[in-house]
Design an enzyme around this catalytic site. Structure first.
Site, PDB file in Angstrom:
ATOM      1  N   ASP A 253     -16.379  56.670 -53.780  1.00  0.00           N
ATOM      2  CA  ASP A 253     -17.826  56.598 -53.953  1.00  0.00           C
ATOM      3  C   ASP A 253     -18.330  58.042 -53.901  1.00  0.00           C
ATOM      4  OD1 ASP A 253     -20.498  55.575 -53.967  1.00  0.00           O
ATOM      5  OD2 ASP A 253     -20.571  55.930 -51.816  1.00  0.00           O
TER       6      ASP A 253
ATOM      7  N   CYS B 228      13.037  39.731 -26.202  1.00  0.00           N
ATOM      8  CA  CYS B 228      12.511  39.160 -24.954  1.00  0.00           C
ATOM      9  C   CYS B 228      11.060  38.726 -25.134  1.00  0.00           C
ATOM     10  CB  CYS B 228      12.597  40.188 -23.827  1.00  0.00           C
ATOM     11  SG  CYS B 228      14.265  40.790 -23.541  1.00  0.00           S
TER      12      CYS B 228
ATOM     13  N   CYS C  15      12.423  44.417 -24.630  1.00  0.00           N
ATOM     14  CA  CYS C  15      12.848  44.381 -26.032  1.00  0.00           C
ATOM     15  C   CYS C  15      12.026  43.360 -26.801  1.00  0.00           C
ATOM     16  CB  CYS C  15      14.334  44.058 -26.147  1.00  0.00           C
ATOM     17  SG  CYS C  15      14.737  42.375 -25.622  1.00  0.00           S
TER      18      CYS C  15
END
Length: 711
Positions: free
Chosen positions: A402, A24, A21
């Site tokens: 461009d 953690c 997780c």
């Protein structure tokens, strides 16, 4: 694993295995920072990577991650992550055993009566087996007053046992274990898109040294080695073709579905597939510098960069968890002390608040979406360099392009050569080519190619004092005569009386056909007109239409070309506005002006347009494959010369932002609804954990829907 000292370099990168997780990961980062010799540390949860600034050992790093059973190894170590089947994992087995004892406890309660010693004992065993690792983390954190998910769940489960709710305590342990397993599985699934990139390039290659072909690891290959690639083999290193012809499938790098023809002097990329002929390739980059290595590195770094929504969730969670602890304590203490409530009932309700307040779904809501989206984009040849840029793309209202190499193919050809006076056609063409050989402008290469076809002795023309005239052209002394070549504007300023009316009409006629006109002459007279045209990409008009359908309110073309040519091309691609005859600093100024009306993206080749790309809200580079400047300067790089990836990128970013908002809103809403159930006393512990687990599962599945977004 034995002691393995980190090198004396200040920065070291490691792979981490075992994260379950985000919380953690944050705790592991904190532990590493506290190690002796470590100056700083950063954990990238999405990519499972650790960056350490300072000196320590792998043993020390693994001790810092012992609470989670993390395994650490150096990033450069050629080792695949261990792929342990889900059903073989220790946590899966303990959860299954815990579930069996939970079921046995329920059956014993049905047979011997709820609260019987046999059912309590079975529930206790279920809690101990299923919650062992949870309790270790939770109790340690509680002692340190570090309130996270483990702390909330530990207090809730021990509290349930203390008031005799053994069955509900065991149920909470089981459901929380499932929730953790689902969260871990979903992040692993999201990371697979990056893992698949890491496995694209071969680990060995055939290298020809002298008359011998050797099969050697890619880490031992040197720049300049000759690599032999047979049909059907993957190319292991970036290089340039020096022998053979073939077609190469570059989908892994650029997202192109159609194989690309490769001949002498063409670039090839590691991880692409040689389909037909035998190729001899001269290696031009070391394994850590190949395009695929850079893509992997940038994508992993992108996962670590927090999106605005992630930053919001992190700030919210920082205050949310302690607030839940305080709320639960208030519910437990205030009604019995001041309102005459029953202690047992209100302790139970307070524990339910702790369980439902567990922020699993909220914490995972953003990372799983960001990781999935960035991985999906990379597989489709779009490199998004962070959650910030992913979200920025969703908010665009104006896109500036461009012209050369973006809306057009960027390979101009000479269409007209009009001699006005002076030497003969071939001699004038040779003079123009001799000057333009010193120029880097795309139009210059068109003139040189034209001269190569018609003039045999260009190399003999002596060129001195070449000078580029920014935004206008160039000048040089050719065979002791000073010549100028450039835009009509250059000669309008250069000639004493400007360009005469008749010649201006000829120039305008060519420009109205969408051609760029260059003038060759001296400071006293015009000698020739050279018209050059750049073919429009077949996808340009369709892309502009798709962008309009996506709600982009304005599309603009920024070009240094003349207005007539710009207008002609703008009309062909159906663009909203054309800004022509712009110098690089004027392009930058144009972007600044556009930003006053909304969020602006600039799409360019990543080289000449670097200032405009940098100042735009979002810089998007075309053809990033093999172009270091594009990979480094742009926020997003379209790895192939395929403009159709732009609408896909915007659609993906909008879908991602929508899903993140859905996830955050849903995670908070389900918490609010569950908390409201406390008032009438309807919220039980198992309903609370089931609501949290359900929210986590729905948030993860919703985030992983981004894998289904296709081009």
């Amino acid at each position: 694993m034995g002691m393995s000292s980190v090198t004396t370099e200040s920065k070291n990168i490691y792979r981490v295995q075992g994260f379950t997780c985000a919380g953690c990961a944050a705790k592991f980062e904190k532990n590493v920072k506290e190690l002796p010799g470590v100056e700083d540390a950063q954990v990238n949860f999405g990519a499972s990577k650790l960056t350490v600034y300072g000196e320590t050992s792998i043993d020390n790093l693994e001790k810092a991650g012992a609470f989670e059973g993390l395994k650490i190894y150096p990033e450069k170590q050629q080792r695949a992550l261990e792929k342990e089947p889900f059903w073989k994992k220790k946590t899966t087995r303990t959860t299954a055993v815990s579930a069996l004892f939970l079921l046995a406890g329920w059956l014993a309660g049905e047979y011997y009566g709820e609260g019987s010693s046999s059912s309590v004992l079975l529930y206790l065993v279920s809690i101990c087996i299923g919650g062992y690792s949870l309790f270790r983390k939770g109790i340690r954190n509680l002692v340190r007053l570090d309130f996270d998910m483990s702390t909330l769940m530990t207090v809730a489960i021990l509290g349930a046992a203390a008031i005799g709710e053994w069955g509900e305590g065991a149920t909470v342990v089981f459901l929380f274990a499932i929730s953790e397993a689902l969260e871990s599985y979903s992040m692993e699934k999201a990371r697979q898109s990056i893992r698949s990139l890491m496995e694209i390039a071969p680990k060995e290659a055939t290298i020809r040294r002298g008359d011998t072909d050797l099969q050697i690891p890619v880490g031992d290959i040197q720049i300049g080695d000759i690599m032999i690639v047979k049909p059907g083999q993957k190319i292991a290193m970036d290089g340039i073709v020096i022998g053979g012809k073939s077609t190469v499938n570059q989908a892994a790098i650029t997202g192109e579905s159609i194989p690309v023809k490769k001949e002498l002097e063409d670039d090839v990329f590691a991880g692409t597939l040689n389909e037909e002929g035998l190729l001899e390739v001269k290696v031009t980059k070391r394994v850590e510098d190949t395009t695929i290595s850079k893509i992997i590195h940038l994508v992993e770094e992108a996962q670590a960069e927090k999106a605005p929504s992630q930053a919001f969730v992190d700030r919210f969670a920082k205050y949310y968890t302690p607030a839940i602890m305080i709320l639960a304590l208030g519910i437990i203490v205030i009604p019995p002390l001041f309102l005459g409530g029953d202690w047992g009932e209100w302790v139970y309700r307070g524990l339910a608040v702790l369980v439902v307040g567990c922020p699993c779904a909220l914490v995972i809501s953003t990372p799983v979406s960001i990781v999935t989206a960035i991985g999906n984009a990379a597989k489709n040849g779009v490199l998004i360099k962070g959650g910030l840029h992913l979200e920025e793309a969703a908010n665009l209202s104006i896109i500036a392009f461009d012209k050369t190499g973006t809306l057009t193919k960027g390979v101009p050809t000479v269409t007209d050569f009009v001699r006005i006076q002076g030497p003969e056609d071939k001699e004038l063409l040779a003079i123009a080519a001799a000057i333009e050989k010193g120029s880097q402008h795309p139009l210059a290469s068109a003139i040189v190619r034209k001269a190569d076809q018609h003039v045999s002795d260009i190399a003999n023309w002596k060129v001195d004092e070449f000078t580029s005239i920014t935004g206008k052209g160039a000048k040089a002394v050719v065979n002791d005569q000073l010549y100028f070549i450039g835009s009509p504007r250059l000669f309008q300023e250069l000639l004493p009386n400007g360009i005469d009316t008749g010649l201006n009409e000829s120039i305008e006629l060519l420009q109205l056909q969408g051609k760029t006109v260059m003038v060759l002459g001296t400071e006293k007279e015009v000698m020739a007109l050279i018209a050059v045209a750049d073919e429009i990409r077949t996808s340009s008009k369709e892309v502009i239409q798709k962008l309009r359908s996506l709600g982009i309110t304005k599309t603009v073309m920024l070009t240094g070309d003349n207005r007539a040519t710009g207008e002609a091309i703008g009309e062909q691609v159906d663009i909203h506005e054309v800004k022509a005859e712009l110098l690089p600093e004027q392009k930058l100024q144009a972007i600044k002006e556009l930003k006053t009306n909304g969020k602006v993206a600039m799409v360019g080749d990543g080289v000449n347009d670097a200032p405009a790309l940098a100042v735009a809200d979002l810089g998007i580079a075309m053809g990033g494959a093999g172009t270091d400047v594009a990979l480094e300067t742009a926020d997003i790089a379209l790895m192939g010369d395929d403009l159709s990836k732009l609408p896909f990128t915007i659609s993906l970013s909008r879908k991602t932002l929508t899903i993140i908002k859905q996830n955050i809103a849903f995670a908070l809403l389900i918490k609010l609804v569950a908390l409201l159930l406390i008032v009438p006393g309807w919220l039980t512990l198992w309903i609370a954990i089931f609501a949290d687990m359900g929210a986590t599962l729905i948030v993860m599945l919703n985030g992983m829907r981004l894998l289904r977004v296709k081009r």
